[in-house]
Scaffold this motif. Structure first.
Motif, short mmCIF file in Angstrom:
data_model
loop_
_atom_site.label_atom_id
_atom_site.label_comp_id
_atom_site.label_asym_id
_atom_site.label_seq_id
_atom_site.Cartn_x
_atom_site.Cartn_y
_atom_site.Cartn_z
N THR A 9 36.13 49.66 39.74
CA THR A 9 36.92 48.45 39.94
C THR A 9 36.82 47.56 38.71
O THR A 9 35.72 47.23 38.25
CB THR A 9 36.41 47.68 41.16
OG1 THR A 9 36.55 48.51 42.33
CG2 THR A 9 37.21 46.39 41.37
N LYS A 64 38.13 42.10 41.27
CA LYS A 64 38.56 42.03 42.66
C LYS A 64 39.42 40.80 42.91
O LYS A 64 39.30 39.79 42.21
CB LYS A 64 37.34 41.99 43.60
CG LYS A 64 36.53 43.27 43.59
CD LYS A 64 35.37 43.17 44.57
CE LYS A 64 34.57 44.46 44.61
NZ LYS A 64 33.42 44.38 45.56
N GLN A 65 40.26 40.90 43.91
CA GLN A 65 41.09 39.77 44.34
C GLN A 65 40.18 38.60 44.70
O GLN A 65 39.20 38.75 45.41
CB GLN A 65 41.93 40.19 45.55
CG GLN A 65 42.93 39.15 46.00
CD GLN A 65 43.82 39.70 47.13
OE1 GLN A 65 43.87 40.89 47.39
NE2 GLN A 65 44.54 38.81 47.78
N THR A 102 43.28 43.19 43.37
CA THR A 102 42.15 44.03 42.96
C THR A 102 42.69 45.16 42.09
O THR A 102 43.72 45.77 42.43
CB THR A 102 41.44 44.61 44.19
OG1 THR A 102 40.89 43.53 44.96
CG2 THR A 102 40.32 45.57 43.79
#
Length: 736
Positions: free
Chosen positions: A285, A288-289, A342
């Motif tokens: 990732t 992230k949002q 994200t």
């Protein structure tokens, strides 16, 4: 970019030469006599070419050339002679002494350009060094290694120069063997880095020591500092080339992104130091949002998925993918808001990362980047950015940006650092204007100058202002015995102020003779011929001058760049006539394009201190120059020009171009002519040729998609193919 020294006591000669050289991006300065020329050379050894008048106050140009050729270090500096009068014997001797060329006054711009072109890649001071390719083949070493060795050699040579030129003659004999041993060691080191010119010099220096000629030794040792400087400079060039290559690789990657490619190359190269390589593995990732936005990323190679969690579903859903050449993470920086999605790597991905602070600085320093990201934030113009970026030659864009990296590290001799050459009248007018502007701007009092005062000042002008370098060149060409009017015609045809003056004076004279107020001479060259030698010399003395240095904003925004823009516009206007089958207005189109922005000259003359603050205000507040001019003066430079030409004896067609070039659809007369010039002007702005006077290129889409084309296309020849035309114009503009 060459460094040119002029040796001539005539100020007009320097101003004219300076104007010619500025058009080619070269630096220039002047001295008035041969003695000062040698002093200047010793203080600024990176002089690429000397232009010298044959007749000088303290000697002759030939005397100077003899002195130069007898100088051990400077003997190979290229020299160009010029003179109003000369003899075959003088010319013969000059060529015998190795002069590059010999010209008659007045010198022509083409001649100046040809002489400078002969220097291309052949600076005399690099003749002391073995060529790079030969060095690498012979030694098997890289240029980086050579540069490092030169860096180590420079302080050693510099230290020896200081010691040897101050050697105590009484003690030198006892130290002779030590000195000879040191010089022998220097020669070995110099041989390793292949500077045969320095090695030969050291041999001569050693010979003076062997013969115990310590006075000559001391005098000759003073030259060592020059060689030390060149070693340091050469090492810097290798470092700069390495940086440029590294930058070029980065720029090739940046060029894959439409937003960055739509920006001027000189602004993008400033971003390079702030970019860092960044990699992410498949499945990892990126952010992230809801995270705080701390950086943006430019995808070099790979694939990322975009996932968004809705309010009624905590599990993020994939809504799209992005890949090579895309930007991710910029929206949080633009809006100063949390991450809106994200981002997960769908495969191993290589990127370049820019921190938030660097991104903020970049948008402040780059007006066009600020506009581009603001447009993105409003989610309304990525399509237009891609259209604009799609029209750009990526390799040319990357090459131009790389050149910017080289320029950042270029050494400029102190003698060539930019100076303002202003006459006392200019200085007095600027001082008065500057005091007033500073006081009004500091107190936030607008307008700074009333439009009523400006209108009075403009009405009082006897003719169109002409920049000092153009006046100087024209004055030189009218002095003495004029054997041909063609040099004067060429000057008038390529300068808006001179062209206007020729039109006004010739047509006023013609109308006074014929009483015909309806027809005009609409060619600057014909006007020069009509006025003739005697009238021209009188007319020249009455030119109202303005100083181009008042318009110097930066290296890319100045009078020389503006002239480049005007001449390119004139050239494309004539070409457009041919493409649109409007051959009857070709001459008027060239002239109209050259004169369409004479408001700049009026502004420079009546409010010299205003040009820079008006430009900077427009840049800072993201408004047009016209809006900034009206804020500061209550009137735009275009409106100044419209008022100024109203009662002037110039062709009506030129007046109509000046009046309507920014809104051709409103033209009630000469619609075809106004449209042609408007198209040419738009294309030159679109292709970023020279300096148009505007701070930004916002909304400049390809011509076919522009508001300009939509407003006039119904009145253009139906078989005219605007797409093909734009391709042809872009090719034509490459030479500018």
């Amino acid at each position: 970019m060459a460094n040119i020294l002029l040796v001539d006591p005539d100020d007009n000669a320097f101003l004219a030469l300076k104007g010619f050289l500025a058009c080619g991006g070269h630096r220039s300065t002047s001295v008035s006599n041969a003695r000062d020329a040698m002093v200047f050379l010793r203080e600024n050894i990176l002089v690429d070419l000397i232009f010298i008048e044959l007749k000088l106050p303290d000697s002759t140009g030939l005397d100077f050339l003899r002195t130069l050729r007898e100088d051990y270090f400077f003997q190979h500096v290229p020299v160009v002679f010029y003179a109003s009068k000369t003899t075959h014997a003088e010319i013969h001797e000059a060529y015998g002494l190795g002069v590059q060329s010999f010209h008659r006054k007045p010198y022509l711009q083409e001649s100046i350009e040809d002489e400078v072109a002969k220097l291309e890649g052949k600076a005399w001071y690099w003749s002391f060094f073995e060529p790079d390719d030969a060095f690498c083949r012979r030694t098997g070493r890289s240029l980086d290694e050579r540069g490092a060795a030169l860096d180590e050699l420079e302080p050693v040579i510099q230290s020896a120069a200081q010691a040897y030129k101050n050697v105590n003659i009484e003690l030198a004999e006892a130290e002779k063997e030590k000195i000879l041993s040191e010089i022998s060691g220097f020669r070995r080191k110099v041989r390793e880095v292949a500077v045969p010119g320095l090695e030969e010099y050291l041999s001569y220096l050693a010979s003076f020591a062997k013969e115990s000629d310590w006075n000559e030794f001391k005098e000759f040792a003073a030259l060592m500092g020059y060689y030390a400087f060149l070693c340091s400079y050469r090492a810097d060039i290798y470092k700069l080339e390495r940086k440029a290559k590294q930058a070029s690789a980065v720029l090739d990657r940046l060029a894959q992104n439409a937003l960055l490619r739509s920006l001027p190359p000189h602004e993008v190269h400033a971003l390079i130091p702030h970019l860092r390589d960044y990699e992410i593995d498949e499945g990892a990732t990126l952010f992230k949002q809801g995270d705080v936005g701390d950086a943006m990323y430019l995808i070099d190679e790979g694939r990322l998925g975009i996932y968004v969690a809705m309010e009624d579903d905590s599990e993020p859903k994939k809504i799209g993918e992005i890949g090579d050449g895309d930007i991710v993470g910029e929206m949080a920086l633009i809006k100063n808001a949390p991450r809106s999605a994200t981002i997960i790597a769908l495969k191993d991905t290589r990127m370049m990362r820019m921190e938030k602070d660097a991104f903020t600085r970049a948008t402040i320093q780059s007006p066009q980047m600020k506009l581009a990201v603001q447009a993105l934030a409003a989610q309304r113009s990525m399509d237009s950015i891609k259209k604009r970026a799609g029209e750009i030659d990526i390799s040319a864009w990357s090459k131009t940006a790389s050149e910017g990296v080289r320029k950042m590290g270029e050494r400029i001799p102190n003698g060539f650092l930019r100076k303002d050459e202003k006459e006392s009248e200019d200085i007095k007018r600027e001082a008065e204007s500057m005091d007033h502007w500073n006081k009004m701007i500091d107190s936030q009092t607008f307008p700074v100058v009333s439009d009523a005062k400006l209108k009075r000042d403009i009405a009082a002008l006897k003719g169109c202002p002409v920049v000092g370098s153009a006046v100087a060149a024209f004055t030189l060409a009218t002095e003495g015995m004029v054997t041909s009017l063609h040099p004067l015609m060429d000057l008038a045809e390529h300068d808006p102020g001179l062209a206007f003056q020729m039109l006004q004076n010739a047509n006023a004279l013609r109308q006074a003779k014929t009483k015909d107020l309806e027809s005009f001479i609409d060619d600057a060259r014909l006007c020069v011929n009509f006025l003739g030698e005697k009238r021209l010399s009188v007319v020249t003395k009455g030119f109202p001058r303005c100083c181009e240095s008042f318009m110097y904003l930066n290296e890319g925004a100045n009078w020389a760049s503006h002239i480049k823009f005007l001449l390119a516009t004139a050239n494309i206007a004539r070409f457009t006539c041919a493409e649109m089958e409007l051959l009857n207005i070709e001459r008027a189109a060239f002239l109209g394009a050259l004169l369409h922005d004479i408001g700049k000259l009026l502004f420079l003359r009546v409010q010299p201190a205003g040009c820079i603050p008006v430009y900077l205000h427009a840049q800072e507040h993201n408004i047009s120059i016209r809006e900034s001019e009206i804020l500061h003066m209550g009137i735009s430079s275009r409106q100044m020009a419209i008022q100024f030409v109203e009662n002037k004896s110039i062709p009506t067609s030129c007046k109509n171009v000046i009046r309507w070039v920014e809104e051709p659809e409103k033209a009630t007369e000469d619609f075809d002519l106004v449209s042609v010039v408007a198209i040419a002007r738009y294309m030159c702005r679109l292709c970023k040729v020279g300096f148009s006077g505007e701070t930004t290129q916002q909304d400049l889409l390809p011509l076919e998609h522009s508001q300009l084309w939509n407003s006039i296309k119904d009145r253009v020849l139906q078989r005219f193919n605007v797409g093909n035309f734009e391709i042809l114009v872009r090719r034509r503009l490459r030479k500018f």
